[in-house]
Design a protein around this motif. Structure first.
Motif, PDB file in Angstrom:
ATOM      1  N   LYS A  18       0.645   7.995   1.153  1.00  0.00           N
ATOM      2  CA  LYS A  18       0.226   9.171   0.399  1.00  0.00           C
ATOM      3  C   LYS A  18       0.592  10.462   1.134  1.00  0.00           C
ATOM      4  CE  LYS A  18      -3.116   6.801  -2.341  1.00  0.00           C
ATOM      5  NZ  LYS A  18      -4.494   6.607  -2.738  1.00  0.00           N
ATOM      6  N   GLU A  63      -7.290  10.315   2.418  1.00  0.00           N
ATOM      7  CA  GLU A  63      -6.299   9.374   1.865  1.00  0.00           C
ATOM      8  C   GLU A  63      -4.867   9.708   2.310  1.00  0.00           C
ATOM      9  OE1 GLU A  63      -6.946   7.243  -1.486  1.00  0.00           O
ATOM     10  OE2 GLU A  63      -8.430   6.989   0.120  1.00  0.00           O
ATOM     11  N   ILE A  64      -4.683  10.988   2.662  1.00  0.00           N
ATOM     12  CA  ILE A  64      -3.312  11.461   2.906  1.00  0.00           C
ATOM     13  C   ILE A  64      -2.842  11.144   4.332  1.00  0.00           C
ATOM     14  CG2 ILE A  64      -1.976  13.626   3.180  1.00  0.00           C
ATOM     15  CD1 ILE A  64      -3.333  14.568   0.586  1.00  0.00           C
ATOM     16  N   ASP A  65      -1.619  10.550   4.416  1.00  0.00           N
ATOM     17  CA  ASP A  65      -1.074  10.156   5.719  1.00  0.00           C
ATOM     18  C   ASP A  65      -0.148  11.224   6.299  1.00  0.00           C
ATOM     19  OD1 ASP A  65      -1.897   7.240   5.430  1.00  0.00           O
ATOM     20  OD2 ASP A  65      -0.612   7.483   3.670  1.00  0.00           O
ATOM     21  N   LYS A  81      -2.779  13.274  11.017  1.00  0.00           N
ATOM     22  CA  LYS A  81      -1.759  13.275   9.954  1.00  0.00           C
ATOM     23  C   LYS A  81      -0.413  13.715  10.544  1.00  0.00           C
ATOM     24  CE  LYS A  81      -5.217  14.486   6.471  1.00  0.00           C
ATOM     25  NZ  LYS A  81      -5.655  13.113   6.206  1.00  0.00           N
ATOM     26  N   ASN A 121      -8.083  15.756   3.061  1.00  0.00           N
ATOM     27  CA  ASN A 121      -8.128  14.543   2.231  1.00  0.00           C
ATOM     28  C   ASN A 121      -7.857  13.304   3.103  1.00  0.00           C
ATOM     29  OD1 ASN A 121      -7.453  12.407   0.529  1.00  0.00           O
ATOM     30  ND2 ASN A 121      -6.742  13.795  -1.082  1.00  0.00           N
ATOM     31  N   LYS A 177      -3.668  17.056  -9.696  1.00  0.00           N
ATOM     32  CA  LYS A 177      -3.068  16.977  -8.342  1.00  0.00           C
ATOM     33  C   LYS A 177      -2.958  18.362  -7.706  1.00  0.00           C
ATOM     34  CE  LYS A 177      -0.549  12.735  -8.436  1.00  0.00           C
ATOM     35  NZ  LYS A 177       0.630  12.018  -8.082  1.00  0.00           N
ATOM     36  N   GLU A 220       0.285  12.918  -3.408  1.00  0.00           N
ATOM     37  CA  GLU A 220      -1.112  12.767  -3.802  1.00  0.00           C
ATOM     38  C   GLU A 220      -1.739  14.084  -4.242  1.00  0.00           C
ATOM     39  OE1 GLU A 220      -2.653  10.017  -4.028  1.00  0.00           O
ATOM     40  OE2 GLU A 220      -4.794  10.442  -3.942  1.00  0.00           O
ATOM     41  N   LYS A 221      -1.417  15.153  -3.520  1.00  0.00           N
ATOM     42  CA  LYS A 221      -2.059  16.444  -3.784  1.00  0.00           C
ATOM     43  C   LYS A 221      -1.068  17.553  -3.444  1.00  0.00           C
ATOM     44  CE  LYS A 221      -6.152  17.913  -5.049  1.00  0.00           C
ATOM     45  NZ  LYS A 221      -6.743  17.455  -6.286  1.00  0.00           N
ATOM     46  N   LYS A 265       0.848  -1.191   0.000  1.00  0.00           N
ATOM     47  CA  LYS A 265       0.000   0.000   0.000  1.00  0.00           C
ATOM     48  C   LYS A 265       0.891   1.251   0.000  1.00  0.00           C
ATOM     49  CE  LYS A 265      -3.600   2.032   2.919  1.00  0.00           C
ATOM     50  NZ  LYS A 265      -2.899   2.981   3.757  1.00  0.00           N
ATOM     51  N   PRO A 266       0.668   2.159  -0.957  1.00  0.00           N
ATOM     52  CA  PRO A 266       1.529   3.350  -0.965  1.00  0.00           C
ATOM     53  C   PRO A 266       1.233   4.281   0.207  1.00  0.00           C
ATOM     54  CG  PRO A 266      -0.118   3.472  -2.710  1.00  0.00           C
ATOM     55  CD  PRO A 266      -0.329   2.159  -2.021  1.00  0.00           C
ATOM     56  N   VAL A 293       3.829   8.329  -2.601  1.00  0.00           N
ATOM     57  CA  VAL A 293       3.094   9.019  -3.666  1.00  0.00           C
ATOM     58  C   VAL A 293       2.737  10.433  -3.222  1.00  0.00           C
ATOM     59  CG1 VAL A 293       0.915   9.009  -4.973  1.00  0.00           C
ATOM     60  CG2 VAL A 293       2.109   6.863  -4.511  1.00  0.00           C
TER      61      VAL A 293
END
Ligand SMILES: NC(=O)C1=CN([C@@H]2O[C@H](COP(=O)(O)OP(=O)(O)OC[C@H]3O[C@@H](n4cnc5c(N)ncnc54)[C@H](OP(=O)(O)O)[C@@H]3O)[C@@H](O)[C@H]2O)C=CC1
Ligand SMILES: N[C@@H](CC=O)C(=O)O
Ligand code: NA
Length: 428
Positions: A5, A72-74, A98, A70, A59, A40-41, A2-3, A38
């Motif tokens: 982000k 998805e973003i870690d 985050k 977001n 992006k 991501e944004k 899993k990437p 990745v």
């Protein structure tokens, strides 16, 4: 796999370097952290601005909240600068679990304690290696490598822009304004370069280093600051003639449990290792009770050196995430702060006076130094070709800051002194 982000706030000098390193070194990075990384944004101020890096249009956003919110973003990498609004973004990102990597010394010097407390509460990481001395791993060094020692002195050239300016003025006789423009074009200067040239940027960095080195909460107001805007080519030439280089030096010192922190243009003896740190390079000299003298050297600003620190922080954050130890490494300052009074801060001084060229002047001046118990190492009088005044160049032995202030105040009342042209701290 899993990437991981990443959300990037800012795509200027540093942000561009971050993307270049993450993309260019992706194979190594993902092998080291065990996942692809990745971006991501990416938040920017102006979507239509021409850039020297290509990023997928979908992006990019002009709204930092699109990155912060977001799910998805870690990890958030903050390289956009700014303080109040940026703090709001960072605190909200932490609230949402985050992790943060930032290059923002303005933010960390002003609100580091609050941000780190929030991170601790939320078990998140906040890494900020790039905020001090760009590419030099000095924050990690103070936190980890010197955890076993008691630091007594941190002395550093921590602003690349001013070191670049002073070096060019010294080596090429270039004009201050011209070199400042060059530093801006090279991406070294802050968006408002007054914070570089007036010493504020260095003061913020010294506050961060002082906090880490002395385990007490050093605030910006604890740092005495003077920048380089009044340094002239003539001052630099005098320094050279006497065997010194002019450097904007940050000095944080501890005497027992009392500390002092300052940033000011300083004449550094040419034999001292800091004297040969030139251009955009920075260096931090650390003295510890057990380790003795150490020095760390490297590029203090610029796209790739700064981004190296940012991406290394990103790697640390991801490793912690994988190990399940996020937010556990931060140590809040645990010592009460006591600042050293001016009576107990002492150093050598260089003073250049323009005086009446007549008998007895030197005696009057040396009498004032004696009155305040300031001992002199050398006094040279010479005629000045440009005007009828004589010049007196004085170098003192170590003298307390309080006594020197009294001497300079007294000089204002002495009619034979036409002008106190320059006063500089002398080191080495
Ligand atoms: N430059 C250096 O060598 C070093 C810089 N730093 C620190 O790193 C940070 C970034 O510096 P640097 O890269 O030089 O700065 P730049 O001015 O080059 O870049 C700032 C970036 O942030 C974007 N941005 C600014 N405000 C906003 C906003 N309100 N919303 C969205 N995007 C925004 C800008 O967008 P746009 O591109 O559209 O204008 C730009 O991409 C600063 O905190 C600086 O102090 C630390 C060490 C070294
Ligand atoms: N403007 C700063 C950038 C790095 O922190 C500098 O010149 O050092
Ligand atoms: Na650094």
């Amino acid at each position: 796999m899993k990437p991981i982000k990443v959300g990037l706030l800012g795509l200027g000098t540093v942000g561009t370097g971050v993307i270049r390193i993450v993309e260019g070194n992706q194979e190594d990075l993902s092998s080291q952290v065990g996942s692809p990384i990745v971006i991501e944004k990416v938040a920017v101020k102006n979507l239509v601005k021409a850039r020297n890096i290509t990023v997928d249009a979908d992006k990019l956003t002009e709204d930092p909240w699109e990155v912060i919110l977001n799910p998805e973003i870690d990890v958030i990498v903050e390289v956009m600068g700014g303080v109040e609004k940026t703090k709001e973004y960072i605190l909200e990102a932490l609230e949402r679990g985050k992790h943060i990597v930032t290059a923002n010394k303005d933010l960390m010097a002003l609100y580091g304690a609050e941000i780190l407390a929030k991170a601790e509460e939320k078990r998140c990481d906040v890494y900020y290696e790039a905020s001090v001395a760009g590419g030099i791993p000095i924050i990690r060094t103070l936190i980890e490598s010197f955890s076993s020692d008691r630091i007594t002195r941190i002395m550093g050239i921590v602003n690349g822009t001013t070191n670049f300016i002073l070096t060019k003025m010294s080596q090429e006789g270039a004009s201050y304004d011209e070199v400042l423009r060059e530093a801006q074009a090279l991406g070294y200067a802050e968006s408002d370069p007054t914070s570089d040239v007036e010493g504020l940027d260095a003061a913020r960095k010294m506050a961060i280093l002082g906090t880490l080195g002395f385990h007490t909460n050093v605030e910006l107001r604890d740092v005495s600051v003077r920048g380089i805007s009044s340094v002239t080519k003539e001052d630099i030439a005098y320094a050279k003639r006497l065997g010194y280089e002019m450097k904007l030096l940050g000095i944080a010192e501890r005497q027992d449990d009392q500390i002092s922190i300052s940033v000011e243009p300083t004449m550094v003896r040419q034999q001292h290792p800091l004297a040969s740190v030139n251009g955009v390079f920075n260096a931090v000299f650390v003295h510890g009770e057990a380790v003795g003298e150490t020095m760390f050297y490297g590029a203090g600003a610029g796209e790739l050196p700064t981004a190296t620190s940012v991406v290394a922080d990103l790697v640390s954050v991801i490793r912690n995430l994988k190990l399940g130890v996020s937010g556990l490494k931060s140590i809040s300052p645990y010592k009460e702060k006591h600042l050293i009074q001016d009576e107990h801060i002492s150093y050598k001084n260089f003073i250049l006076l323009h005086v009446d060229d007549k008998a007895g002047v030197l005696a009057q001046i040396t009498q004032i130094f004696a009155e305040y118990d300031v001992s002199l190492a050398s006094v040279v009088q010479q005629p000045n070709e440009q005007n009828p005044d004589a010049e007196i160049i004085i170098v003192t032995h170590n003298a307390s800051k309080a006594s020197m202030d009294k001497v300079l105040k007294h000089f204002e009342t002495l009619s034979v002194i036409r002008k106190v042209k320059s006063v500089y701290r002398v080191e080495g």
